[in-house]
Write a protein that holds these residues in place. Structure first.
Motif, PDB file in Angstrom:
ATOM      1  N   ARG A 261       0.840  -1.196   0.000  1.00 45.95           N
ATOM      2  CA  ARG A 261       0.000   0.000   0.000  1.00 45.95           C
ATOM      3  C   ARG A 261       0.864   1.231   0.000  1.00 45.95           C
ATOM      4  NH1 ARG A 261      -5.080  -0.413   3.856  1.00 45.95           N
ATOM      5  NH2 ARG A 261      -4.775   1.798   3.493  1.00 45.95           N
ATOM      6  N   MET A 262       0.402   2.246  -0.745  1.00 45.10           N
ATOM      7  CA  MET A 262       1.167   3.478  -0.837  1.00 45.10           C
ATOM      8  C   MET A 262       1.076   4.298   0.431  1.00 45.10           C
ATOM      9  SD  MET A 262       2.056   4.607  -4.192  1.00 45.10           S
ATOM     10  CE  MET A 262       1.161   6.116  -4.453  1.00 45.10           C
ATOM     11  N   HIS A 267       7.980  -0.011   5.352  1.00 43.00           N
ATOM     12  CA  HIS A 267       8.821  -1.101   5.825  1.00 43.00           C
ATOM     13  C   HIS A 267       8.023  -2.275   6.337  1.00 43.00           C
ATOM     14  CE1 HIS A 267      12.364   1.025   4.876  1.00 43.00           C
ATOM     15  NE2 HIS A 267      11.873   2.095   5.448  1.00 43.00           N
ATOM     16  N   GLU A 268       6.706  -2.132   6.292  1.00 41.13           N
ATOM     17  CA  GLU A 268       5.910  -3.283   6.690  1.00 41.13           C
ATOM     18  C   GLU A 268       6.094  -4.396   5.686  1.00 41.13           C
ATOM     19  OE1 GLU A 268       1.768  -2.845   8.030  1.00 41.13           O
ATOM     20  OE2 GLU A 268       2.668  -1.126   9.074  1.00 41.13           O
TER      21      GLU A 268
ATOM     22  N   HIS B 236       7.154   0.392  -2.098  1.00 38.52           N
ATOM     23  CA  HIS B 236       7.351  -0.559  -1.020  1.00 38.52           C
ATOM     24  C   HIS B 236       8.805  -1.031  -0.932  1.00 38.52           C
ATOM     25  CE1 HIS B 236       6.537  -3.904   1.695  1.00 38.52           C
ATOM     26  NE2 HIS B 236       7.357  -4.591   0.920  1.00 38.52           N
ATOM     27  N   ILE B 237       9.393  -1.313  -2.077  1.00 37.59           N
ATOM     28  CA  ILE B 237      10.708  -1.961  -2.052  1.00 37.59           C
ATOM     29  C   ILE B 237      11.871  -0.963  -2.092  1.00 37.59           C
ATOM     30  CG2 ILE B 237      11.018  -2.330  -4.544  1.00 37.59           C
ATOM     31  CD1 ILE B 237      11.922  -5.210  -3.814  1.00 37.59           C
ATOM     32  N   ALA B 253      13.469  11.263  -5.043  1.00 38.15           N
ATOM     33  CA  ALA B 253      13.384  11.538  -3.607  1.00 38.15           C
ATOM     34  C   ALA B 253      13.269  10.234  -2.846  1.00 38.15           C
ATOM     35  CB  ALA B 253      12.170  12.410  -3.301  1.00 38.15           C
ATOM     36  N   GLU B 254      13.354  10.317  -1.530  1.00 38.87           N
ATOM     37  CA  GLU B 254      13.062   9.161  -0.683  1.00 38.87           C
ATOM     38  C   GLU B 254      11.667   8.672  -1.032  1.00 38.87           C
ATOM     39  OE1 GLU B 254      13.283  10.104   3.450  1.00 38.87           O
ATOM     40  OE2 GLU B 254      15.300  10.901   3.164  1.00 38.87           O
ATOM     41  N   SER B 255      11.476   7.357  -0.967  1.00 40.35           N
ATOM     42  CA  SER B 255      10.220   6.856  -1.514  1.00 40.35           C
ATOM     43  C   SER B 255       8.993   7.363  -0.760  1.00 40.35           C
ATOM     44  CB  SER B 255      10.238   5.337  -1.593  1.00 40.35           C
ATOM     45  OG  SER B 255      10.665   4.807  -0.393  1.00 40.35           O
ATOM     46  N   ASP B 256       9.088   7.613   0.523  1.00 37.19           N
ATOM     47  CA  ASP B 256       7.923   8.144   1.231  1.00 37.19           C
ATOM     48  C   ASP B 256       7.562   9.556   0.771  1.00 37.19           C
ATOM     49  OD1 ASP B 256       7.207   5.969   2.714  1.00 37.19           O
ATOM     50  OD2 ASP B 256       8.601   6.436   4.344  1.00 37.19           O
TER      51      ASP B 256
END
Ligand code: ATP
Ligand code: ATP
Ligand code: SF4
Ligand code: SF4
Ligand code: MG
Ligand code: MG
Lengths: 345, 344
Positions: A261-262, A267-268, B236-237, B253-256
């Motif tokens: 999920r976005m 890190h889950e 996610h990865i 950028a950082e993925s978040d």
């Protein structure tokens, strides 16, 4: 509740092959109302497309055994004549196929194909049919519809082709639209356009939509009711909120645990389903999901191995095919999904 | 070397010991006429001026829509395609112009996994032969013998080691992808370019392979370039994500941050188009629907390549190419009028 517009009861499709009988659809039931979207989800080979083709009367009866009942507005189709089904197809019910290129004819112009689709059901002049075609292309958001009528499928981008397919499906104002993976081959930005388009059309015409997809995001966005298929069977059938926030079948848990999920911490770790989907030729005797199910030991007396679970209602709009006790299922679901999904419920 | 664009090179400069540095990389495919001379009449500008680095053990994701140049970028970095311009540095060494022979030892360190587990494995070779091919090519003799090593690798990626004599068609899609992964890790490379490694797989199998890739990364300190069009999987990865559009990097950028605080209008539209598997959250979201089709990479728009579909485009976007600049530490974007920071 009024009589459903589409009512499928115990539908079965078997293909005899050299290796044995393929039980592609094994007693599938569901129903859809007008103005409602029912999603059919499941992994590759679970019988989604065959179900859709059987409803549309598109399976060659010489190559398959089809039993059960399909009622379209009260009219039964499995036992109906070919001509009767053909007169409904494209008119009261229409389908958008998984692969637009394979279902549009490569050598005919878009205009010619649309005109022919209209003239099957309506006795009108070519000029009038062309006019309807142009308006429909415009409605599905194709720029320069006049010019597009003269184009061939290969001149169009994937998103445009899918729009042409949708336009073709809508030409005769169908009351039921079956969309088989309508956006799977498309980029997400184009997918967003197509979803918007389908939603708008449903609002305008009250169309009943059966949406086949393996994308749980698209389902969350569009569906009112969800049928989860596994190994040719319906393993869970529920309203959209129940499927995502109160799912009761181990396979559904596995699907939800598998999608990244976005919007949650990245890190889950994903919780995949172990193993692989079953062969539809030699299905397990008991539960089809047994070889991949981590919970079968909780069911006493090897019932998961020996006894095929029925699709049992747990509420008016929720049915589950699993031997676990309902209380047990709810407890495991709450634990697996964590609290965020259960809040507000 | 003359520094053409300072803001671009700073990306590679900041982060210390990069394993891979890509600097203003370009890859054009010539289009030739039909005449006798087959003259070059234009180019497909598949990759246009991309720069980034990858540090050991990190995953850099590359996302973007079909045709934006992801695979071409990956293949050019691997030197499976000849770069048209720019520079590729691996482990401190310029590999942009290495000859085919000079590249052979480099393959120990850099490997690739492909999307299609069906066509990337030779159907006439046994799994054992496929997985041990890198040993043969590199003239490596594993201490305990090839077969024991192959069986170890098979067990490591979750295949039954007894099956080393079977052929690819006896395996499912997910298992074939595991075969490709076993082959890629055989020589313990430092970097694996993964081009859509899970796109052809069902979600439950996709999750198995994603977890396997994560475990192998921890175990062997692998760096990945993870190419995919599925933004949820990439986010996610990946530790960092590069968003490509029409051959260029729009944002890195950082993925978040890519999801929570995109600064490029294209990233914003792209992330808003990905539906969340959560009906309540999904139905509350605002979606930016892009209009129009992707322009052709043969004749890309002047100025900002996204301007023909950008809701915020202005005159300056036509006149001037926005360079990739650092807006906050580690957050790069190529836009004249970046988005206000808004948490989604
Ligand atoms: N004409 C046929 N003859 C024999 N087997 C068939 C035929 N059509 C489909 N099948 C089999 O029926 C099963 C169900 O197929 P179906 O196409 O419905 O799957 P699906 O759920 O739509 O999968 P996907 O997500 O890959 O589209 C598969 O095992 C398929 O191989
Ligand atoms: N060998 C080639 N010759 C000519 N043009 C090519 C070649 N390979 C790729 N292209 C073109 O380069 C552009 C980028 O293609 P590429 O395959 O890198 O995109 P992609 O981002 O990987 O797309 P996808 O998501 O569909 O895999 C496209 O316009 C493509 O048509
Ligand atoms: S019936 Fe048994 S094997 Fe099947 S899903 Fe339920 S617990 Fe698992
Ligand atoms: S530079 Fe202009 S056209 Fe390009 S993304 Fe930014 S605002 Fe849009
Ligand atoms: Mg299908
Ligand atoms: Mg590609």
């Amino acid at each position: 509740m009024s009589q459903p517009f589409l009512d499928v009861k115990e539908l079965r499709v078997q293909f005899p092959t050299e290796d044995g009988i393929v039980n592609a659809v094994d007693g599938v039931s569901f129903s859809v109302q007008k103005n409602e979207t029912l999603a059919i989800v499941g992994e590759s080979g679970s019988g989604k497309s065959v179900t859709a083709q059987a409803v549309m009367g598109l399976i060659n009866r010489k190559s398959a055994t089809i039993t059960g009942e399909v009622f379209l507005d009260g009219e039964e189709l499995v036992s109906a004549s070919k001509e009767q089904v053909r007169s409904l197809r494209g008119k009261r019910m229409a389908m958008i196929f998984q692969d637009p290129l394979s279902s549009l004819h490569p050598f005919y112009s878009i205009g010619r194909q649309l005109v022919e689709a209209i003239k099957v059901h309506q006795d009108i002049s070519k000029a009038k049919a062309l006019g309807i075609s142009r308006d429909m292309l415009d409605r599905v958001g194709i720029p320069n519809p006049e010019r597009r009528l003269k184009d061939y499928p290969h001149n169009l981008s994937g998103g445009m082709r899918q729009r042409v397919m949708i336009a073709m499906a809508l030409l005769n104002d169908p009351e039921l639209l079956i969309a088989d993976e309508p956006t799977t081959a498309l980029d997400v930005t184009v997918q967003a356009q197509i979803i918007e388009l389908l939603r708008g059309l449903q609002k305008e015409f009250g169309t009943a939509i059966v949406l086949i997809t393996h994308d749980l995001g698209v389902v969350a966005d569009m569906a009112d009711q969800v049928v989860v298929m596994y190994g040719g069977r319906v393993v869970e059938n529920a309203g959209i909120e129940d499927i995502y926030y109160r799912p009761e079948m181990p396979y559904t848990w596995g699907l939800l645990g598998s999608v990244p999920r976005m919007d949650v911490g990245r890190h889950e770790r994903l919780e995949p389903i172990p193993g692989q989907p079953p062969s539809l030729i030699r299905l397990p005797k008991g539960c089809v999901f047994r070889p991949r199910c981590p919970y079968h030991e909780l069911v006493p007396g090897n019932r998961c191995d020996d006894e095929r679970p029925d699709l049992v209602p747990t509420s008016a709009s929720h049915a589950v095919r699993c031997h676990l006790e309902p209380a047990q299922r709810r407890e495991i679901a709450a634990e697996r999904l964590g609290s965020p999904a259960m809040e507000e419920t | 070397m003359t520094v053409v664009d300072e803001s671009n090179t700073s990306i590679a400069a900041d982060r210390g010991d990069a394993l891979l540095r890509v600097d203003q990389l370009q890859k054009y495919f010539p289009i030739t006429g039909n005449g006798l001379l087959r003259r070059r009449i234009g180019d497909v500008r598949a990759v246009e001026d991309i720069s980034f680095d990858v540090v050991p053990g990190e995953t850099l994701g590359i996302v973007g829509e079909s045709g934006c140049g992801k695979s071409t970028a990956g293949r050019t970095i691997m030197r499976l395609l000849e770069p048209t311009g720019g520079r590729i540095e691996f482990d401190g060494r310029d590999i942009t112009k290495l000859s085919r022979r000079e590249l052979v030892p480099l393959r120990r360190e850099m490997q690739m996994i492909f999307q299609d587990p069906y066509s990337s494995l030779n159907p006439r070779h046994t799994v054992g032969t496929i997985i041990s091919a890198p040993f043969k090519v590199q003239g490596v003799k594993p201490a305990r013998g090839v077969q024991a090593e192959v069986q170890d690798l098979m067990a490591r990626v979750g295949l039954n080691p007894e099956h080393f004599n079977r052929y690819p068609n006896e395996f499912s899609g997910g298992q074939r992808q595991r075969i490709g992964i076993a082959r890629a890790i055989a020589l313990r490379p430092k970097l694996i370019v993964c081009d859509e490694p899970v796109s052809a797989l069902d979600v439950s199998i996709q999750a198995q392979v994603v977890n396997l890739l994560e475990d192998l990364q921890d175990e062997f300190q692998l760096a990945y370039i993870f190419i995919a069009h599925d933004l949820s999987v990439v986010r996610h990865i990946s530790d960092r994500v590069a968003v490509m559009y029409l051959g260029r990097i729009m944002e890195l950028a950082e993925s978040d941050k890519i999801y929570k605080a995109p600064l490029h209008p294209y990233t914003h539209a792209l992330t808003s188009a990905v539906p969340l598997p959560d009906p309540r959250a999904e139905r509350k979201r605002e979606r930016i629907i892009l209009t129009g089709d992707l322009p052709s990479p043969i004749n890309p728009p002047s100025g900002c390549v996204f301007r023909t579909r950008c809701p915020k485009a202005q005159q300056r976007c036509t006149d001037e190419i926005p360079l990739l600049r650092e807006f906050s530490p580690g957050h790069y974007g190529a836009c004249h009028f970046p988005e206000e920071r808004k948490l989604v």
